[in-house]
Design a protein around this motif. Structure first.
Motif, PDB file in Angstrom:
ATOM      1  N   THR A  26       0.862  -1.184   0.000  1.00  0.00           N
ATOM      2  CA  THR A  26       0.000   0.000   0.000  1.00  0.00           C
ATOM      3  C   THR A  26       0.898   1.233   0.000  1.00  0.00           C
ATOM      4  O   THR A  26       1.890   1.276   0.728  1.00  0.00           O
ATOM      5  CB  THR A  26      -0.887   0.056   1.259  1.00  0.00           C
ATOM      6  N   ARG A  27       0.553   2.229  -0.806  1.00  0.00           N
ATOM      7  CA  ARG A  27       1.301   3.484  -0.799  1.00  0.00           C
ATOM      8  C   ARG A  27       0.376   4.607  -1.243  1.00  0.00           C
ATOM      9  O   ARG A  27      -0.703   4.362  -1.790  1.00  0.00           O
ATOM     10  CB  ARG A  27       2.535   3.400  -1.706  1.00  0.00           C
ATOM     11  N   VAL A  28       0.829   5.860  -1.017  1.00  0.00           N
ATOM     12  CA  VAL A  28      -0.033   7.027  -1.192  1.00  0.00           C
ATOM     13  C   VAL A  28       0.745   8.144  -1.873  1.00  0.00           C
ATOM     14  O   VAL A  28       1.972   8.251  -1.719  1.00  0.00           O
ATOM     15  CB  VAL A  28      -0.550   7.506   0.189  1.00  0.00           C
ATOM     16  N   LYS A  29       0.026   8.990  -2.627  1.00  0.00           N
ATOM     17  CA  LYS A  29       0.529  10.264  -3.136  1.00  0.00           C
ATOM     18  C   LYS A  29      -0.401  11.367  -2.652  1.00  0.00           C
ATOM     19  O   LYS A  29      -1.588  11.131  -2.404  1.00  0.00           O
ATOM     20  CB  LYS A  29       0.545  10.300  -4.670  1.00  0.00           C
ATOM     21  N   MET A  30       0.136  12.600  -2.568  1.00  0.00           N
ATOM     22  CA  MET A  30      -0.686  13.754  -2.194  1.00  0.00           C
ATOM     23  C   MET A  30      -0.318  14.975  -3.029  1.00  0.00           C
ATOM     24  O   MET A  30       0.840  15.147  -3.409  1.00  0.00           O
ATOM     25  CB  MET A  30      -0.507  14.084  -0.708  1.00  0.00           C
ATOM     26  N   LEU A  31      -1.295  15.821  -3.298  1.00  0.00           N
ATOM     27  CA  LEU A  31      -1.134  17.130  -3.915  1.00  0.00           C
ATOM     28  C   LEU A  31      -2.116  18.086  -3.236  1.00  0.00           C
ATOM     29  O   LEU A  31      -3.012  17.643  -2.510  1.00  0.00           O
ATOM     30  CB  LEU A  31      -1.418  17.075  -5.417  1.00  0.00           C
ATOM     31  N   TRP A  32      -1.951  19.394  -3.497  1.00  0.00           N
ATOM     32  CA  TRP A  32      -2.905  20.348  -2.942  1.00  0.00           C
ATOM     33  C   TRP A  32      -3.098  21.523  -3.876  1.00  0.00           C
ATOM     34  O   TRP A  32      -2.285  21.789  -4.758  1.00  0.00           O
ATOM     35  CB  TRP A  32      -2.464  20.835  -1.561  1.00  0.00           C
ATOM     36  N   ASP A  33      -4.241  22.213  -3.708  1.00  0.00           N
ATOM     37  CA  ASP A  33      -4.474  23.499  -4.358  1.00  0.00           C
ATOM     38  C   ASP A  33      -5.257  24.369  -3.387  1.00  0.00           C
ATOM     39  O   ASP A  33      -5.269  24.088  -2.176  1.00  0.00           O
ATOM     40  CB  ASP A  33      -5.160  23.335  -5.726  1.00  0.00           C
ATOM     41  N   GLU A  34      -5.891  25.409  -3.861  1.00  0.00           N
ATOM     42  CA  GLU A  34      -6.563  26.353  -2.970  1.00  0.00           C
ATOM     43  C   GLU A  34      -7.858  25.798  -2.377  1.00  0.00           C
ATOM     44  O   GLU A  34      -8.391  26.364  -1.420  1.00  0.00           O
ATOM     45  CB  GLU A  34      -6.861  27.657  -3.722  1.00  0.00           C
ATOM     46  N   GLN A  35      -8.369  24.712  -2.917  1.00  0.00           N
ATOM     47  CA  GLN A  35      -9.640  24.165  -2.448  1.00  0.00           C
ATOM     48  C   GLN A  35      -9.521  22.828  -1.742  1.00  0.00           C
ATOM     49  O   GLN A  35     -10.280  22.552  -0.809  1.00  0.00           O
ATOM     50  CB  GLN A  35     -10.607  23.993  -3.624  1.00  0.00           C
ATOM     51  N   TYR A  36      -8.578  21.984  -2.193  1.00  0.00           N
ATOM     52  CA  TYR A  36      -8.565  20.594  -1.764  1.00  0.00           C
ATOM     53  C   TYR A  36      -7.176  20.093  -1.388  1.00  0.00           C
ATOM     54  O   TYR A  36      -6.163  20.534  -1.953  1.00  0.00           O
ATOM     55  CB  TYR A  36      -9.073  19.682  -2.889  1.00  0.00           C
TER      56      TYR A  36
END
Length: 263
Positions: free
Chosen positions: A72-82
């Motif tokens: 199991t592994r994960v990635k993450m990103l972000w912006d102004e809403q989420y």
């Protein structure tokens, strides 16, 4: 006899730690900002290439326990809403039964997110999802051991989520490859009086991820959870990104750290 592996580094001095001590150090991850719209459909599109994978999950108690059977592994990103989350899970036997919002989803195989934007171990959020895409979400005023009740009536109404299956659900006549979960957690839903809910570049939040996995037996063409010699179902496996050191996800001081980056 327990063998301890010592890891040493040298930079303006010497830092040495045993492997067991290494488990106690929360994991860290830099979340990069995206300028591109992410379609929440459970597919790993090209926008996700910008983000690095986390390390593979470990047992919730750390390296003193066996390596999880499935990766199991994960990635993450972000912006102004989420805050965007992408989880990839190996799974030879896709199985899920629960379809009602706020059912106790960890009674199926599931993927879970625990999020503390204020990094003070007081008010935090939990999301659970199964291979059918069924959501359970709740708000904790404080951990259970500190007297905090769960607020199941809280719903993340703006949450976007999707599941992509690599195989056939509830069908044991073949071997499956796994499943992907994609989420967009809206900051608007995290708003609480006097609390941080919107990240800024350089901000650090606490987060952890859990995967609950049951040992299954064949049941006709589907599956059922295995029953032990005592007549009770076997305990579930708990696999996490940042080891807790004990079988309890509600110890926020053991969660990992994410830092929001623009570059």
């Amino acid at each position: 006899m327990v063998q301890l592996i010592t890891i040493c580094g040298f930079a303006l001095g010497s830092i040495c730690q045993t492997e067991s001590q290494k488990d106690s150090l929360p994991k860290r991850y830099d979340v990069l900002k995206t300028q591109h719209k992410i379609q929440i459909d459970g597919k790993v599109d090209k926008v996700w290439k910008k983000a690095a994978w986390t390390s593979y999950f470990q047992d919730i108690e750390g390296s003193k326990k066996p390596v999880p059977r499935f990766k199991t592994r994960v990635k993450m990103l972000w912006d102004e809403q989420y805050l965007y989350i992408l989880a990839e899970m190996e799974e030879p036997h896709l199985w899920a039964t629960l379809t009602d919002r706020d059912a106790i989803i960890f009674n199926d195989h599931d993927f879970e997110v625990f999020l503390d934007p204020n990094n003070d171990q007081e008010q935090y959020f939990e999301y659970e999802i199964n291979a059918l895409g069924t959501i359970m979400d709740l708000f904790m005023t404080k951990p259970y051991k500190k007297g905090g009740p769960m607020v199941m009536g809280w719903n993340s109404d703006r949450l976007l989520s999707a599941v992509q299956l690599k195989g056939t659900l509830n069908d044991n006549r073949d071997i499956d490859k796994g499943w992907i979960v994609e989420m967009a957690i809206p900051y608007k839903d995290l708003e609480r009086p006097g609390r941080i809910s919107q990240p800024q570049p350089g901000a650090t939040w606490r987060i952890n991820f859990s995967r609950v996995q049951w040992t299954m037996d064949m049941d006709g063409q589907s599956y059922k959870r295995r029953i032990g010699p005592d007549g009770k179902r076997l305990r579930e496996d708990n696999w996490v990104w940042s080891p807790q050191g004990l079988i309890d996800m509600h110890v926020p001081e053991h969660w990992g750290y994410i830092t929001f980056r623009e570059k």
